[in-house]
Design an enzyme around this catalytic site. Sequence first.
Site, PDB file in Angstrom:
ATOM      1  CG  ASP A 213      -3.877  -6.049  -4.082  1.00 40.35           C
ATOM      2  OD1 ASP A 213      -4.228  -5.975  -2.894  1.00 40.35           O
ATOM      3  OD2 ASP A 213      -4.358  -5.330  -4.983  1.00 40.35           O
ATOM      4  CG  ASP A 252      -4.619  -3.238  -0.779  1.00 38.18           C
ATOM      5  OD1 ASP A 252      -5.732  -3.360  -0.234  1.00 38.18           O
ATOM      6  OD2 ASP A 252      -4.468  -2.633  -1.851  1.00 38.18           O
ATOM      7  CG  ASP A 256      -7.538  -6.558  -5.466  1.00 37.59           C
ATOM      8  OD1 ASP A 256      -7.969  -7.315  -4.585  1.00 37.59           O
ATOM      9  OD2 ASP A 256      -7.296  -5.352  -5.283  1.00 37.59           O
ATOM     10  NE  ARG A 309     -12.685  -5.932   0.718  1.00 43.67           N
ATOM     11  CZ  ARG A 309     -12.018  -4.805   0.468  1.00 43.67           C
ATOM     12  NH1 ARG A 309     -10.858  -4.859  -0.162  1.00 43.67           N
ATOM     13  NH2 ARG A 309     -12.504  -3.641   0.846  1.00 43.67           N
TER      14      ARG A 309
END
Length: 432
Positions: A213, A252, A256, A309
């Site tokens: 990420d 990815d 996060d 997301r």
Amino acid sequence: MNRRSKQLGLVAATALVLTVTAPTAGAHAGHRPGADPARATLPAGDGWASSGTGTTGGAAADASRVFTVTTWEEFRAALAVPGTEPRIVKVVGTLNATAAGCAAFEAPGYDFARYLADYDPAVWGYENEVSGPQEELRAASATAQGLAIKVKVPANTTIVGVGGNAGITGGSLQVQGVDNVVVRNLTLESPLDCFPQWDPTDGATGAWNSEYDSLVVYGSTHVWIDHNTFTDGATPDSSLPSYYGEVYQQHDGELDVVRGADLVTVSWNVFTDHDKTLMIGNSDSAGATDRGKLRVTLHHNLFDNVVERAPRVRFGQVDAYNNHFVVPDGPYVYSLGIGQESQLVAEKNAFTLAASVPAGKILKKWKDAPVTTAGNYVNGAPVDLLAVHNEQYPEELLRADAGWTPVLRTRVDHPRAVPGIVDHRAGAGRLR
């Protein structure tokens, strides 16, 4: 994965440019006009990261701990300087973490053509995960890349881009197990995984799985992420090839917040042209570390052409208000994911949807959990997101009332005004 690190010796070997920056009067005034952005602190009451001791990053750094960097190697060296006293790292221009190319990370003997031949479903099948020499060499190559592009951010640190064109390409910032970090004014181009793994058991037809990420907040507290642009840049998913009939996925997530992270404010950022964008909580089984934590505020962010997301939430008390979600024609799954024990409050956001996208898709039920939705606008008109979701997707009924009321908010704009405000002020290069 903290693996091979050639850069550890660079602290002494790399000549860092020390910027003598005296503390600015009123340095703790957050967005005060005229203040040095490197010494800005999160304003009081501005989201979860303002709770308790607040978030100051490296604002109080001595001149000897202010670094101006122009290369990835200098950046890593600046963050590796010992000590947890406040530090400021100023980024000038674009730092490229993978300038040498993927070949620089390849383990001797790794051959992608051989990998494709060995694990072709016509040969390997779909019943078992891949194993054998080429998979081992792929994993070794991935280890080398991870060591080169991941960098740990220490406590009491501010990382800030200088001017309107500062950023990082292909790097992965790891805010892990620390407190008090600020990241501002950077264009973060998603790392491109050089060595995705083929998993024939992932779904009915297998899938390519990638790592890395742009920014990971892992078990850390008091983190302010502000005025950054997260993007796939020159390598959007549409540019990626396919093998075995599946997209060779080399991205990815963009951001996060996981594994017991807590007290995070994400403000005035742009998230664009990405699939799995922002995850808060990464496992339904992580209750031991995540329950009672993962408190995150998302406000005045632009989510433009992201597939899903934005965010997906597990466990956390997440306050999402005054964000603008732009969903054009094309791949789209959902924006707000309701997951395990989540308590999402989504209020006064604006959604600009293509005519082909039903408003009921904005919410997605992953697990039974309550959600508060109030005052949201879709294409300029008020819409009850929960009611329209439950009407259009009765097989995924969601419950009302997240069970808490956010109080850590500074400015709250009318949702009809949000697109004009956010689209012109969010992202890197737009600090005021």
